[in-house]
Design a protein around this motif. Sequence first.
Motif, PDB file in Angstrom:
ATOM      1  N   LEU A   1      20.789  35.436  36.924  1.00 42.07           N
ATOM      2  CA  LEU A   1      19.498  35.437  37.618  1.00 42.07           C
ATOM      3  C   LEU A   1      18.473  34.565  36.887  1.00 42.07           C
ATOM      4  CD1 LEU A   1      19.117  39.193  38.662  1.00 42.07           C
ATOM      5  CD2 LEU A   1      19.901  37.280  40.053  1.00 42.07           C
ATOM      6  N   ARG A   2      18.551  34.506  35.588  1.00 43.60           N
ATOM      7  CA  ARG A   2      17.603  33.709  34.806  1.00 43.60           C
ATOM      8  C   ARG A   2      17.920  32.219  34.847  1.00 43.60           C
ATOM      9  NH1 ARG A   2      14.864  35.758  29.939  1.00 43.60           N
ATOM     10  NH2 ARG A   2      15.699  33.897  28.938  1.00 43.60           N
ATOM     11  N   SER A   3      19.177  31.895  35.118  1.00 39.17           N
ATOM     12  CA  SER A   3      19.604  30.497  35.040  1.00 39.17           C
ATOM     13  C   SER A   3      19.109  29.699  36.252  1.00 39.17           C
ATOM     14  CB  SER A   3      21.124  30.418  34.969  1.00 39.17           C
ATOM     15  OG  SER A   3      21.693  30.644  36.250  1.00 39.17           O
ATOM     16  N   ASP A   4      19.300  28.376  36.168  1.00 40.77           N
ATOM     17  CA  ASP A   4      18.969  27.484  37.283  1.00 40.77           C
ATOM     18  C   ASP A   4      20.211  27.115  38.096  1.00 40.77           C
ATOM     19  OD1 ASP A   4      16.231  27.379  36.767  1.00 40.77           O
ATOM     20  OD2 ASP A   4      16.491  25.800  35.263  1.00 40.77           O
ATOM     21  N   ALA A   5      21.273  27.881  37.950  1.00 43.16           N
ATOM     22  CA  ALA A   5      22.478  27.624  38.742  1.00 43.16           C
ATOM     23  C   ALA A   5      22.113  27.674  40.222  1.00 43.16           C
ATOM     24  CB  ALA A   5      23.546  28.659  38.425  1.00 43.16           C
ATOM     25  N   SER A   6      22.749  26.808  41.029  1.00 48.87           N
ATOM     26  CA  SER A   6      22.375  26.719  42.439  1.00 48.87           C
ATOM     27  C   SER A   6      23.579  26.863  43.343  1.00 48.87           C
ATOM     28  CB  SER A   6      21.692  25.376  42.712  1.00 48.87           C
ATOM     29  OG  SER A   6      22.641  24.320  42.617  1.00 48.87           O
ATOM     30  N   PHE A   7      23.293  27.170  44.617  1.00 48.20           N
ATOM     31  CA  PHE A   7      24.347  27.287  45.618  1.00 48.20           C
ATOM     32  C   PHE A   7      24.896  25.911  46.005  1.00 48.20           C
ATOM     33  CE2 PHE A   7      22.031  31.327  46.583  1.00 48.20           C
ATOM     34  CZ  PHE A   7      23.084  32.189  46.298  1.00 48.20           C
ATOM     35  N   GLU A   8      24.137  24.870  45.716  1.00 46.10           N
ATOM     36  CA  GLU A   8      24.574  23.530  46.098  1.00 46.10           C
ATOM     37  C   GLU A   8      25.777  23.067  45.275  1.00 46.10           C
ATOM     38  OE1 GLU A   8      21.309  24.336  45.779  1.00 46.10           O
ATOM     39  OE2 GLU A   8      21.072  24.341  47.965  1.00 46.10           O
ATOM     40  N   SER A   9      25.888  23.585  44.066  1.00 44.46           N
ATOM     41  CA  SER A   9      26.987  23.166  43.197  1.00 44.46           C
ATOM     42  C   SER A   9      28.284  23.862  43.582  1.00 44.46           C
ATOM     43  CB  SER A   9      26.655  23.501  41.739  1.00 44.46           C
ATOM     44  OG  SER A   9      27.771  23.259  40.912  1.00 44.46           O
TER      45      SER A   9
ATOM     46  N   LEU B   1      22.735  29.588  26.895  1.00 45.50           N
ATOM     47  CA  LEU B   1      23.674  30.047  27.929  1.00 45.50           C
ATOM     48  C   LEU B   1      23.159  29.714  29.328  1.00 45.50           C
ATOM     49  CD1 LEU B   1      24.718  33.418  26.300  1.00 45.50           C
ATOM     50  CD2 LEU B   1      26.245  31.526  26.840  1.00 45.50           C
ATOM     51  N   GLU B   2      21.837  29.807  29.510  1.00 44.24           N
ATOM     52  CA  GLU B   2      21.272  29.403  30.805  1.00 44.24           C
ATOM     53  C   GLU B   2      21.585  27.937  31.072  1.00 44.24           C
ATOM     54  OE1 GLU B   2      17.089  30.324  30.774  1.00 44.24           O
ATOM     55  OE2 GLU B   2      17.494  32.377  30.112  1.00 44.24           O
ATOM     56  N   GLY B   3      21.462  27.115  30.042  1.00 47.73           N
ATOM     57  CA  GLY B   3      21.778  25.702  30.191  1.00 47.73           C
ATOM     58  C   GLY B   3      23.244  25.478  30.519  1.00 47.73           C
ATOM     59  N   ALA B   4      24.121  26.331  29.978  1.00 47.61           N
ATOM     60  CA  ALA B   4      25.558  26.189  30.224  1.00 47.61           C
ATOM     61  C   ALA B   4      25.931  26.513  31.668  1.00 47.61           C
ATOM     62  CB  ALA B   4      26.335  27.087  29.270  1.00 47.61           C
ATOM     63  N   LEU B   5      25.056  27.253  32.365  1.00 42.39           N
ATOM     64  CA  LEU B   5      25.357  27.654  33.749  1.00 42.39           C
ATOM     65  C   LEU B   5      24.702  26.746  34.790  1.00 42.39           C
ATOM     66  CD1 LEU B   5      25.044  31.565  33.595  1.00 42.39           C
ATOM     67  CD2 LEU B   5      27.046  30.140  33.176  1.00 42.39           C
ATOM     68  N   VAL B   6      23.875  25.814  34.353  1.00 43.07           N
ATOM     69  CA  VAL B   6      23.089  25.005  35.286  1.00 43.07           C
ATOM     70  C   VAL B   6      23.955  24.340  36.349  1.00 43.07           C
ATOM     71  CG1 VAL B   6      21.706  22.903  35.493  1.00 43.07           C
ATOM     72  CG2 VAL B   6      21.134  24.590  33.761  1.00 43.07           C
TER      73      VAL B   6
END
Length: 571
Positions: A62-70, A10-15
């Motif tokens: 919070l655990r994911s690597d999702a970013s504000f740039e996206s 799921l973390e990967g799905a939010l990247v």
Amino acid sequence: MQIATTWEGLEGALVDVSLRRLLLLSALLSANDTYGGDYFSEGHVFSGVHPSHLQNFTRLILRSDASFESNASFSTGHLMQLLLTGVNALLNPPNLSKIPKMALEELSTDFLSLLWRQQVRLDGRQVQVLNRGRAHAVLVHFPDLIAADLKAKQKTGYVHLDTYFKSEFGCSIDTLLMGLVVIYHRYREIFNEHSVFNPVWLQTQRQKAPDQPLSTGALERYLTDANPSLEDLTIDPQDLTDHLGRFLPVAEVQPLLILLSASIEELRGLMVESPFSSGFITYAPLPLELKPLVILPNGRYVLPNLRSLLTGMSRLPLILLARSGNNNVLTCYGAGLEEYTFAMTSDRVSASITTASAEFEYAHPDTGKPVKSADITLLEPGQRRVLVEVKAARVPEYGLALTGTAAAVNLDELITKTVLKGFYKASHLGTRPPPTHPKAVADTLLDDPLVVVVYGETFENFDGVFRLRINADANHPLRPHLGSFLALSIEEYEHHLEVAREREISVIPLLIQSAVEFRDRGPLQLVNHQHLGTAWPQDPYVDRFEDELIQKFRSSHPKLADPAAVTSEPH
């Protein structure tokens, strides 16, 4: 559509998804759950989406690597599948298979306690939520009341808690407590009945009865309608500063906001530290209990999880004080807790035939040396003698170096030592009665006194942890005394007294029954003190300190109403 069902998947799905949007969706769902009504905190908020799902949705972000740039997003339908299929699966993590192989301490502290903590957080009793009154009483009111005595006893190193807190953090303890209340109600204004976020609308969509789950269709419609307005969930910093300034000392507003806010990087750093990363993470706390406001790149705030703000609300001042490592700070806290507990006990039993005696000093029957009695002695004709010892035990969830296992061991050892000493003191009561009630002892039962240890903070399911430890140790010193002692958090002790007052009965049989329940409890029992009922009404004695807290700020702002009643234009 393939939906991952593990943390990593799921973390990967939010990247590649916009972190800003994810935080706003978390804020929407959590606030809707929190503001929507107390009753559904005990069941499903939406069909298939329980509050614990929402906690883990926030944790996942919070655990994911999702970013504000996206700027990428996903459809409402995809979000629904993510919640119902993906996040739902996180409640049964793969490491549950470890349970049969776990050692006692690991099982009791890394699984059962965390599981119970989640349950306490989400059920309707709100055992540790919104207990601001007690926090004010223990950390401010009573330490101020006994300041002169404390200073004389300590001689050197005396610490005035509120002065110390303000010097460290720039605002007072009461400003922190009240500030969290103001923020909670300020955010509520966004979820008003005229906005697309109105949580009441969802409740009208229940097809059968108010306690029935909502259909996924109703939730999907709510999310779709709210989607264009998600940016309204952010808070302008100047707006919040001005709003807090209407209630709080203006000079303390900025320090308060600094204390309560964090960048996403800071929160992610906390997520890999204990206790936020330890044990079964599904049930662990969120760092948003310490830092509920997230600072967005444009400087605005968002509250990604309102339940975390509520859970940390009353505990945060003590958590921050404990980080000082200054023993004199905790000594002052302990003195305030003892004074509060005796005052509350006296108030609760005042209309009954039970007498409550404060700690007194007496000459040891054999040696003649001065000895101190229990902190509180409860006496009643025809009843067992009850000795109450108050211990300002710090549960090291935040900021201290102990693991959950070490915390359980330390609390076990403290309670054991205190109970055995309590029996020793009880043996002296016949010849060394309380000077304030010298004749009360004679009418009580001579045998089998009850020793009650009241500790200062909730350690969820400590009854279960403690009972497992006693079961596992054939030589545990308390095994022969099961049924004659009881360990209660301050919240649980208050509850016994309040139930006795409401039922107009003695509190002593209630305490005895809880001690018997502890003696007989099963290893996986997760419900305590069933004879007290399922309702946890707020104690009027605690309420008076909540009122005192509000009146303190109202006195400096005479025209000010209660924060819950104050509204301003939505931004």
